[in-house]
Design an enzyme around this catalytic site. Structure first.
Site, PDB file in Angstrom:
ATOM      1  N   ARG A  52     -74.120  -1.665  39.431  1.00 30.94           N
ATOM      2  CA  ARG A  52     -74.125  -1.934  37.986  1.00 30.94           C
ATOM      3  C   ARG A  52     -73.592  -0.636  37.162  1.00 30.94           C
ATOM      4  NH1 ARG A  52     -79.942  -3.782  36.632  1.00 30.94           N
ATOM      5  NH2 ARG A  52     -79.488  -3.933  34.465  1.00 30.94           N
ATOM      6  N   ARG A  69     -89.432  -1.188  35.698  1.00 27.80           N
ATOM      7  CA  ARG A  69     -89.181  -1.850  34.329  1.00 27.80           C
ATOM      8  C   ARG A  69     -89.472  -3.499  34.696  1.00 27.80           C
ATOM      9  NH1 ARG A  69     -83.544  -2.358  31.548  1.00 27.80           N
ATOM     10  NH2 ARG A  69     -82.642  -3.306  33.668  1.00 27.80           N
ATOM     11  N   ARG A  78     -86.541  -7.922  36.713  1.00 27.48           N
ATOM     12  CA  ARG A  78     -85.186  -8.756  36.968  1.00 27.48           C
ATOM     13  C   ARG A  78     -84.752  -8.512  38.371  1.00 27.48           C
ATOM     14  NH1 ARG A  78     -80.865  -6.632  32.411  1.00 27.48           N
ATOM     15  NH2 ARG A  78     -79.633  -7.135  34.429  1.00 27.48           N
ATOM     16  N   ARG A  87     -67.932  -5.147  26.015  1.00 26.76           N
ATOM     17  CA  ARG A  87     -68.020  -4.596  27.460  1.00 26.76           C
ATOM     18  C   ARG A  87     -66.763  -4.142  28.021  1.00 26.76           C
ATOM     19  NH1 ARG A  87     -73.104  -5.653  29.986  1.00 26.76           N
ATOM     20  NH2 ARG A  87     -74.319  -7.330  29.093  1.00 26.76           N
ATOM     21  N   LYS A 126     -81.978   0.798  25.801  1.00 31.08           N
ATOM     22  CA  LYS A 126     -81.507  -0.058  24.694  1.00 31.08           C
ATOM     23  C   LYS A 126     -82.875  -1.071  24.432  1.00 31.08           C
ATOM     24  CE  LYS A 126     -78.238  -1.531  27.316  1.00 31.08           C
ATOM     25  NZ  LYS A 126     -78.261  -0.711  28.479  1.00 31.08           N
TER      26      LYS A 126
END
Length: 335
Positions: A289, A235, A278, A196, A121
């Site tokens: 998640r 990431r 993160r 969400r 995203k």
């Protein structure tokens, strides 16, 4: 701008900024301008009680070269009948739209971008913004901006968060309502990470209906779970902008061949600032998640699917190939 920076130095700086103020202009409808202005007012608020002497308030506006009619309107908007002005009330007024957006349901592109953690995203969104000429809206950014501005919604949200509570869905939708009234959303906007849940989707639908708008398309990025682990664990993110990099798939220019990724060599291409990982970008955290995504967020696609608004895009490809998968979708929007 330079005028804001120098004004924040306090009243002693005022004589030195006369020439700078000649080129400064005040856009009283600007959302981000409001955040700058609240800080400016605070630099003159010696008692830090949220109020300014009316003369000082007017002085600040004139230093920003505000037209006289806007100064008068600003005073009226705050209900300043006494000798002091609550500048947070002024910020609330600033955030109101200058003119209503067209009520035509086809006047704006309202795009939602969904996908599991690591789907891409953050890679796709900036390119969609550029192609469609509409802003990307993040509820997290809006919450932080509202709190910083001292607006009524921001004060309400701040109070809830300080108590350790979750910001109610309706308050988040109200933030979106205020944000999309601004001129940069006149052609539309992209919502990333919201709604969400199905309940949030219903609240959003009702809010959009008020202005004659509706969701144009819900884009779901699809990637096999096995591929997500490698993406997530490699990431790195630029905190200020949200730009996303990957140690092997899309490394920053600062990571040279043979280097092991570390904060010292993982730097943002545009600013040179350090990137970070993160805390929940781990294999263990990814499992929970993903469970939350499939349980709560995936049903949102089902909410819009019967309306023919859902578009599924397979993006299990390298980052440079990803945007090519959106050609059909962009053609639909004439981009």
């Amino acid at each position: 701008s330079a005028i804001f920076k120098r004004l924040r130095e306090g009243p002693r700086a005022l004589p030195a900024i006369e020439s700078a103020s000649q080129t400064a202009t005040m856009d009283v409808q600007g959302f981000y301008q409001a955040n700058r202005m609240i800080k400016l007012f605070q630099s003159f608020d010696y008692e830090q009680n949220g109020e300014l002497d009316k003369d000082k308030f007017v002085q600040v506006l004139r230093q920003l070269q505000a037209p006289e009619d806007q100064v008068s309107t600003a005073l009226q908007s705050t209900g300043a009948a006494g000798e002091t002005v609550n500048y947070a009330d002024f910020v609330d007024w600033v955030m109101q739209p200058q003119s209503k957006v067209s009520s035509s349901s086809s006047s704006r592109t309202v795009l939602m971008l969904f996908g599991p953690p690591g789907a891409g995203k953050g890679t796709v969104a900036p390119k969609l913004v550029e192609a469609l000429h509409v802003p990307q809206l993040s509820t997290g950014d809006m919450l932080r901006a509202a709190v910083a501005s001292g607006s009524a919604l921001g004060r309400e949200a701040e109070g809830i968060m300080k108590r350790g509570g979750l910001v109610p869905d309706q308050l988040v939708v109200n933030l979106i309502r205020s944000r999309i009234k601004l001129s940069d959303c006149s052609k539309g906007f992209i919502l990333r990470g919201f709604p969400r849940t199905v309940e949030q989707a219903r609240l959003l639908d009702s809010m959009l209906k008020e202005s004659g708008d509706e969701v144009t398309a819900v884009v779901a990025l699809e990637v096999p779970d096995a591929a997500l682990t490698e993406r997530i664990c490699g990431r790195w993110i630029h905190k200020a902008s949200g730009r996303s990099y990957h140690a092997s798939r899309m490394p920053p220019k600062s990571l040279k061949p043979g280097m092991k990724p570390a904060p010292e060599n993982m730097l943002d291409d545009e600013t040179g600032e350090p990137l970070y990982q993160r805390p929940d970008d781990t294999e263990e955290a990814l499992k929970s998640r993903l469970e939350a995504y499939y349980k709560e967020t995936l049903p949102v696609l089902g909410h819009y699917e019967p309306l023919g608004k859902t578009r599924r895009v397979a993006v299990n490809v390298m980052p440079e190939e990803m945007f090519g998968r959106f050609k059909g979708l962009l053609a639909h929007f004439g981009a």
